[in-house]
Scaffold this active site. Structure first.
Site, short mmCIF file in Angstrom:
data_model
loop_
_atom_site.label_atom_id
_atom_site.label_comp_id
_atom_site.label_asym_id
_atom_site.label_seq_id
_atom_site.Cartn_x
_atom_site.Cartn_y
_atom_site.Cartn_z
N ASP A 1 0.85 -1.19 0.00
CA ASP A 1 0.00 0.00 0.00
C ASP A 1 0.89 1.24 0.00
OD1 ASP A 1 -2.41 1.55 0.35
OD2 ASP A 1 -3.24 -0.16 1.44
N GLU B 1 -6.31 3.45 -6.22
CA GLU B 1 -7.59 3.69 -5.57
C GLU B 1 -8.05 5.07 -6.03
OE1 GLU B 1 -9.73 3.82 -1.21
OE2 GLU B 1 -7.97 5.03 -1.60
#
Ligand code: GLC
Ligand code: CA
Length: 538
Positions: free
Chosen positions: A98, A245
């Site tokens: 991430d 995202e």
């Protein structure tokens, strides 16, 4: 579009804090993940996406990072992380980390320096103003916090412990690019990029005509040039994949982020279908319409599929039936997730049909988004009991309860009291029970991942929906020249007969997979939450 491994992959998302606690402190950790790698391989997982494991005061589940190049000691050490990477690679799996670079923690040394004085060389790493504008945080309350030390305000679109980095500053860009190189040289296989379309803020930070409109700060002019620079400076130098995202987009505004010829990112992760459901309630024709809209609108640019993640409720509770038909519904949703176009992400626990929780008190909740919204509403006069009940179904803690490994103490997650209470349904819903039964959700997922892998039409095939207005049945075909696959799903608690159109109904069918034993006569009457996948033969 040329074919790439990340289009064929099944990605499994791990929320490390809640996966498996190896050392009895109630917090999931990296050695806990290593213990379960064979399980994941057996499930048919190719890639793991790890939610943030970096040093963090944990205001927002680790999305508030205080050191990008250190492992949060609660999760283990850098040696543990290296062992995890090696364990994955040995098994032919890959690791995606991430990347959270829209903001840091307010405890990051950059921010500590930045707030120390108006003239500090790192002052400009963050966004400071003498007076706030009217923006609202995406969590709750104003987007600006007053800092007593220097008498100015800093911008935070999430919690006040998450100040926004100033990407207009070339020193910020350089520092982040260096950090990305550092992880990539360690051999990771990609990045999932947190709210990546937020990095560029509008020139001059003007007041918003409507401060609740997210278009005020998402997708601002300059974002594509910035991502192209990041690609040129960093990403293009490695054989990796990136997934962005990217909330608050339409197919037209999303496409440039992931069109191969633009050299920005590889894969899109967007939320329109779930935002629509959470706002207006579940409605199958709308869901189908959105699937079609994204498939057609992306015109070959690559999308993700997911039915759940760490930011929302449990799939089987939100889209399915977590009561009488839980097992069939969880299998059906898995079928949908792995056969719709795009790379599928399985969120930990969905492969055993884990469900939402409702804790008795707000004090049991840890989700900062829910807790801040609760506090804000109570301060504005909301009735606490009713408010709690209204916030529970969408709380992010629904997805963050400890993984239910067994019916043993603390669901086999930990020998100590877990950081977030275990879902009380763990005695019936757990992996050990699933592995012991050939008809379980997990055993079905194993078959599903294998079927996907061996069926190119499910990966690269065209998507053709049928019966689009039907409120209960979801029927679609995935096809390549020479291979036609038909998916039949009954998203309801009653039986429904499928009337297939010409050109489909008259083909010979070979059953590839079903979530309940189908009738021997091949009748197209689907029982509650029944799912079938057929090959259509000429
Ligand atoms: C993303 C993450 C979410 C986090 C937010 C701020 O939406 O998925 O968990 O709270 O970004 O980093
Ligand atoms: Ca631990």
């Amino acid at each position: 579009m040329e074919r790439n491994w990340w289009q064929e992959a099944v990605i499994y998302q791990i929320y490390p804090r809640s996966f498996r606690d190896s050392n009895g402190d109630g917090i999931g950790d990296l050695p806990g993940i290593i213990e379960k790698l064979d399980y994941l391989r057996e499930l048919g997982v190719d890639v793991i996406w790890l939610n943030p494991i970096y040093s963090s005061p944990n205001d927002d589940g680790g999305y508030d990072i205080s050191d990008y190049q250190a492992i949060n000691p609660a999760f283990g050490s850098m040696a543990d992380w290296e062992a995890l990477l090696e364990g994955l690679h040995q098994r032919g799996m890959k690791l995606v980390m991430d990347l959270v670079v829209n903001h840091t923690s307010d405890e990051h040394p950059w921010f500590v320096a930045s707030r120390s004085s108006r003239t500090n060389p790192q002052r400009d790493f963050y966004i400071w103003r003498p007076a706030p504008n009217n923006w609202r945080s995406l969590f709750a309350g104003p987007a600006w916090a007053h800092d007593d030390a220097t008498g100015e305000y800093y911008l935070h679109l999430f919690s006040r412990k998450m100040p926004e980095l100033n990407w207009a500053n070339p020193d910020v860009r350089r520092a982040i690019y260096d950090m990305m190189h550092w992880w990539l040289r360690k051999g990771i296989d990609g990045f999932r990029m947190d709210v990546i379309n937020l990095l560029v803020k509008p020139e001059g930070l003007p007041d918003a005509p409507d401060p609740t409109d997210r278009n005020v700060f998402f997708n601002q002019p300059g974002i594509h040039e910035l991502l192209q620079e990041m690609n040129r400076e960093v990403l293009s130098k490695y054989d990796i994949f990136t997934v962005g995202e990217i909330p608050a987009v339409t197919p037209a505004t999303a496409r440039p982020y992931v069109s191969a010829d633009r050299h920005e990112l590889n894969m899109l992760f967007q939320f329109e279908h779930f935002e629509t459901i959470d706002r207006d309630g579940w409605d199958l024709p709308t869901f189908k319409r959105l699937q079609r809209k994204w498939y057609e609108g992306l015109a070959g640019a690559w999308n993700s599929q997911f039915i759940g993640n760490h930011d929302g409720p449990r799939a089987v509770s939100r889209l399915g039936d977590d009561g009488e038909h839980r097992v069939s519904a969880a299998k059906l949703l898995g079928t949908m997730n792995l056969t719709l176009p795009g790379t599928p992400y399985i969120y930990q626990g969905d492969e055993i049909g884990m469900t939402n929780v409702s804790y008795p008190s707000i004090d049991d909740y840890r989700d900062i988004q829910m807790v801040s919204r609760y506090r804000e509403a109570v301060a504005n006069g909301a009735e606490p009991e009713a408010l709690l009940r209204s916030l529970q179904p969408t709380s992010r803690d629904n997805a963050r309860t400890p993984f239910q490994w067994s019916a043993g103490p603390n669901a086999g997650f930990s020998s100590a009291t877990p950081w977030l209470p275990v879902n009380p349904r763990f005695t019936a819903i757990n992996l050990a029970a699933d592995l012991a039964s050939p008809d379980s959700v997990c055993r079905y997922y194993q078959r599903l991942t294998r079927l996907r892998r061996s069926t190119p039409a499910l990966i690269y095939g065209d998507y053709r929906p049928y019966l689009e207005a039907d409120p209960h049945l979801y029927v679609y075909e995935r096809s390549l020249p020479g291979e036609r696959v038909l998916v039949l799903l009954n998203l309801s608690g009653e039986n429904h007969r499928v009337a297939l159109p010409q050109g489909v109904g008259d083909q010979r069918r070979e059953l590839l997979l079903a979530n309940v034993a189908p009738p021997a006569d091949g009748e197209l009457e689907l029982s509650p939450w029944e799912a079938r996948i057929y090959r259509l033969c000429e």
